[in-house]
Write a protein that holds these residues in place. Sequence first.
Motif, PDB file in Angstrom:
ATOM      1  N   THR A   1       9.931  11.716   4.768  1.00  0.00           N
ATOM      2  CA  THR A   1      10.042  10.413   5.409  1.00  0.00           C
ATOM      3  C   THR A   1      10.457  10.573   6.870  1.00  0.00           C
ATOM      4  O   THR A   1      11.078  11.563   7.252  1.00  0.00           O
ATOM      5  CB  THR A   1      11.064   9.498   4.709  1.00  0.00           C
ATOM      6  OG1 THR A   1      12.400   9.909   5.033  1.00  0.00           O
ATOM      7  CG2 THR A   1      10.863   9.494   3.198  1.00  0.00           C
ATOM      8  N   GLY A   2      10.104   9.571   7.677  1.00  0.00           N
ATOM      9  CA  GLY A   2      10.487   9.597   9.080  1.00  0.00           C
ATOM     10  C   GLY A   2       9.995   8.364   9.808  1.00  0.00           C
ATOM     11  O   GLY A   2       9.249   7.548   9.256  1.00  0.00           O
ATOM     12  N   ILE A   3      10.421   8.227  11.050  1.00  0.00           N
ATOM     13  CA  ILE A   3       9.982   7.130  11.906  1.00  0.00           C
ATOM     14  C   ILE A   3       8.839   7.628  12.767  1.00  0.00           C
ATOM     15  O   ILE A   3       8.958   8.645  13.450  1.00  0.00           O
ATOM     16  CB  ILE A   3      11.135   6.628  12.785  1.00  0.00           C
ATOM     17  CG1 ILE A   3      12.246   6.025  11.916  1.00  0.00           C
ATOM     18  CG2 ILE A   3      10.647   5.612  13.804  1.00  0.00           C
ATOM     19  CD1 ILE A   3      13.481   5.604  12.689  1.00  0.00           C
ATOM     20  N   GLY A   4       7.717   6.926  12.725  1.00  0.00           N
ATOM     21  CA  GLY A   4       6.547   7.350  13.478  1.00  0.00           C
ATOM     22  C   GLY A   4       5.722   8.366  12.716  1.00  0.00           C
ATOM     23  O   GLY A   4       6.086   8.828  11.631  1.00  0.00           O
ATOM     24  N   ALA A   5       4.592   8.741  13.283  1.00  0.00           N
ATOM     25  CA  ALA A   5       3.681   9.690  12.655  1.00  0.00           C
ATOM     26  C   ALA A   5       4.066  11.120  13.014  1.00  0.00           C
ATOM     27  O   ALA A   5       4.616  11.375  14.094  1.00  0.00           O
ATOM     28  CB  ALA A   5       2.252   9.411  13.103  1.00  0.00           C
ATOM     29  N   PRO A   6       3.799  12.090  12.128  1.00  0.00           N
ATOM     30  CA  PRO A   6       4.175  13.483  12.390  1.00  0.00           C
ATOM     31  C   PRO A   6       3.618  14.049  13.695  1.00  0.00           C
ATOM     32  O   PRO A   6       4.254  14.917  14.302  1.00  0.00           O
ATOM     33  CB  PRO A   6       3.603  14.227  11.177  1.00  0.00           C
ATOM     34  CG  PRO A   6       3.608  13.213  10.087  1.00  0.00           C
ATOM     35  CD  PRO A   6       3.270  11.920  10.776  1.00  0.00           C
TER      36      PRO A   6
ATOM     37  N   VAL B   1       1.283   7.630   4.978  1.00  0.00           N
ATOM     38  CA  VAL B   1       1.257   6.228   4.582  1.00  0.00           C
ATOM     39  C   VAL B   1       2.406   5.537   5.316  1.00  0.00           C
ATOM     40  O   VAL B   1       3.491   6.104   5.453  1.00  0.00           O
ATOM     41  CB  VAL B   1       1.382   6.063   3.057  1.00  0.00           C
ATOM     42  CG1 VAL B   1       2.683   6.634   2.530  1.00  0.00           C
ATOM     43  CG2 VAL B   1       1.248   4.601   2.659  1.00  0.00           C
ATOM     44  N   GLN B   2       2.162   4.323   5.811  1.00  0.00           N
ATOM     45  CA  GLN B   2       3.139   3.655   6.661  1.00  0.00           C
ATOM     46  C   GLN B   2       3.544   2.290   6.104  1.00  0.00           C
ATOM     47  O   GLN B   2       2.709   1.556   5.571  1.00  0.00           O
ATOM     48  CB  GLN B   2       2.566   3.460   8.064  1.00  0.00           C
ATOM     49  CG  GLN B   2       2.169   4.758   8.744  1.00  0.00           C
ATOM     50  CD  GLN B   2       1.757   4.558  10.183  1.00  0.00           C
ATOM     51  OE1 GLN B   2       2.589   4.277  11.038  1.00  0.00           O
ATOM     52  NE2 GLN B   2       0.478   4.706  10.469  1.00  0.00           N
ATOM     53  N   ILE B   3       4.825   1.978   6.262  1.00  0.00           N
ATOM     54  CA  ILE B   3       5.323   0.631   5.987  1.00  0.00           C
ATOM     55  C   ILE B   3       5.276  -0.138   7.295  1.00  0.00           C
ATOM     56  O   ILE B   3       5.837   0.301   8.304  1.00  0.00           O
ATOM     57  CB  ILE B   3       6.767   0.671   5.449  1.00  0.00           C
ATOM     58  CG1 ILE B   3       6.820   1.436   4.118  1.00  0.00           C
ATOM     59  CG2 ILE B   3       7.295  -0.755   5.257  1.00  0.00           C
ATOM     60  CD1 ILE B   3       8.225   1.567   3.560  1.00  0.00           C
ATOM     61  N   ASP B   4       4.598  -1.269   7.301  1.00  0.00           N
ATOM     62  CA  ASP B   4       4.456  -2.069   8.509  1.00  0.00           C
ATOM     63  C   ASP B   4       5.712  -2.906   8.749  1.00  0.00           C
ATOM     64  O   ASP B   4       6.552  -3.077   7.863  1.00  0.00           O
ATOM     65  CB  ASP B   4       3.246  -2.995   8.393  1.00  0.00           C
ATOM     66  CG  ASP B   4       1.942  -2.221   8.271  1.00  0.00           C
ATOM     67  OD1 ASP B   4       1.847  -1.122   8.865  1.00  0.00           O
ATOM     68  OD2 ASP B   4       1.022  -2.697   7.574  1.00  0.00           O
TER      69      ASP B   4
ATOM     70  N   LEU C   1       5.884   9.463   4.303  1.00  0.00           N
ATOM     71  CA  LEU C   1       6.140   8.032   4.274  1.00  0.00           C
ATOM     72  C   LEU C   1       6.815   7.660   5.584  1.00  0.00           C
ATOM     73  O   LEU C   1       7.937   8.076   5.857  1.00  0.00           O
ATOM     74  CB  LEU C   1       7.036   7.661   3.093  1.00  0.00           C
ATOM     75  CG  LEU C   1       7.518   6.210   3.024  1.00  0.00           C
ATOM     76  CD1 LEU C   1       6.339   5.250   2.876  1.00  0.00           C
ATOM     77  CD2 LEU C   1       8.506   6.017   1.883  1.00  0.00           C
ATOM     78  N   SER C   2       6.132   6.871   6.402  1.00  0.00           N
ATOM     79  CA  SER C   2       6.637   6.511   7.727  1.00  0.00           C
ATOM     80  C   SER C   2       6.894   5.012   7.800  1.00  0.00           C
ATOM     81  O   SER C   2       6.258   4.222   7.107  1.00  0.00           O
ATOM     82  CB  SER C   2       5.614   6.918   8.799  1.00  0.00           C
ATOM     83  OG  SER C   2       6.006   6.465  10.075  1.00  0.00           O
ATOM     84  N   GLY C   3       7.821   4.632   8.658  1.00  0.00           N
ATOM     85  CA  GLY C   3       8.093   3.218   8.857  1.00  0.00           C
ATOM     86  C   GLY C   3       9.253   3.037   9.812  1.00  0.00           C
ATOM     87  O   GLY C   3      10.007   3.983  10.086  1.00  0.00           O
ATOM     88  N   PRO C   4       9.435   1.831  10.333  1.00  0.00           N
ATOM     89  CA  PRO C   4      10.542   1.561  11.250  1.00  0.00           C
ATOM     90  C   PRO C   4      11.893   1.737  10.561  1.00  0.00           C
ATOM     91  O   PRO C   4      11.978   1.769   9.332  1.00  0.00           O
ATOM     92  CB  PRO C   4      10.325   0.090  11.656  1.00  0.00           C
ATOM     93  CG  PRO C   4       8.964  -0.270  11.179  1.00  0.00           C
ATOM     94  CD  PRO C   4       8.631   0.637  10.049  1.00  0.00           C
ATOM     95  N   LYS C   5      12.936   1.836  11.363  1.00  0.00           N
ATOM     96  CA  LYS C   5      14.290   1.911  10.819  1.00  0.00           C
ATOM     97  C   LYS C   5      14.573   0.675   9.977  1.00  0.00           C
ATOM     98  O   LYS C   5      14.284  -0.444  10.382  1.00  0.00           O
ATOM     99  CB  LYS C   5      15.296   2.013  11.957  1.00  0.00           C
ATOM    100  CG  LYS C   5      16.738   2.141  11.485  1.00  0.00           C
ATOM    101  CD  LYS C   5      17.691   2.272  12.664  1.00  0.00           C
ATOM    102  CE  LYS C   5      19.132   2.389  12.184  1.00  0.00           C
ATOM    103  NZ  LYS C   5      20.084   2.524  13.319  1.00  0.00           N
TER     104      LYS C   5
ATOM    105  N   LEU D   1       0.831  -1.208   0.000  1.00  0.00           N
ATOM    106  CA  LEU D   1       0.000   0.000   0.000  1.00  0.00           C
ATOM    107  C   LEU D   1       0.864   1.255   0.000  1.00  0.00           C
ATOM    108  O   LEU D   1       0.582   2.217  -0.733  1.00  0.00           O
ATOM    109  CB  LEU D   1      -0.927  -0.001   1.214  1.00  0.00           C
ATOM    110  CG  LEU D   1      -1.850   1.223   1.353  1.00  0.00           C
ATOM    111  CD1 LEU D   1      -2.766   1.335   0.144  1.00  0.00           C
ATOM    112  CD2 LEU D   1      -2.668   1.142   2.643  1.00  0.00           C
ATOM    113  N   ALA D   2       1.904   1.254   0.804  1.00  0.00           N
ATOM    114  CA  ALA D   2       2.787   2.421   0.878  1.00  0.00           C
ATOM    115  C   ALA D   2       3.440   2.700  -0.470  1.00  0.00           C
ATOM    116  O   ALA D   2       3.481   3.843  -0.936  1.00  0.00           O
ATOM    117  CB  ALA D   2       3.845   2.211   1.952  1.00  0.00           C
ATOM    118  N   VAL D   3       3.958   1.650  -1.112  1.00  0.00           N
ATOM    119  CA  VAL D   3       4.622   1.821  -2.400  1.00  0.00           C
ATOM    120  C   VAL D   3       3.648   2.350  -3.440  1.00  0.00           C
ATOM    121  O   VAL D   3       3.955   3.273  -4.211  1.00  0.00           O
ATOM    122  CB  VAL D   3       5.244   0.496  -2.869  1.00  0.00           C
ATOM    123  CG1 VAL D   3       5.788   0.621  -4.288  1.00  0.00           C
ATOM    124  CG2 VAL D   3       6.362   0.068  -1.925  1.00  0.00           C
TER     125      VAL D   3
END
Length: 219
Positions: free
Chosen positions: A118-123, A143-146, A46-50, A28-30
């Motif tokens: 881009t970043g880690i977590g939501a704004p 949009v987040q990468i799980d 675009l958010s997601g873990p390291k 979904l993110a892509v």
Amino acid sequence: MPQQLSFDLPSRTALGRDDFFISEANALAVAQVEQDDLWPNGKLVLSGPKGAGKTHVSHVWASQSGAKIIHAASLEMPEENAVVVEDVHTIAGQHDAEEMLFHIHNAVLGRGGRLLLTGIGAPNHWPIALADLASRLQGTALVQIDEPDDMLLMAVLVKGFADRQLQPTPAVLTYLLRHSERSFAHAHQIVAAMDKRALSERRTINRDLARDVLADLAR
């Protein structure tokens, strides 16, 4: 056996579209990043873990759109109408950087461009001090990468080894998948640790090495 000196040499990371594996965790993110004509107000977070592949997705979009990629730690006003700003969460509380990002945001969108952040977590969890910037980030579509499913975790391991020109057997990969944590960061740690230990101890990339590395990382 004497140990061989090892150095943390950078691996050559493949960042093309064909090098990115799609699974349910990131599909979904892509898709949303690639459809930039549908971004509300021309911008997207675009958010997601390291280690989730945010940089890879950003490079894929940049290659398609001609976007300039800027890291939040070294912001500069771009001339391009398509811009990526990576790791925005890292500048929270830094007045000059926050102000520059605010001006970049307004300049790019003011000329009808596209802005990917881009970043880690939501704004809304980023402790941005500049109120005008915080409101603009929190008003940006997210949009987040799980965290990875099994298919994606296997792909991360395979790609990590390939970037270092290593080819573990399917048995080694299956062992790692079965015994490792379900996180992007841990997968990257495993690959780096196995590469370094194989070089320093002159060992092959096999299941015994995988077991030893996993034990070390668990301590």
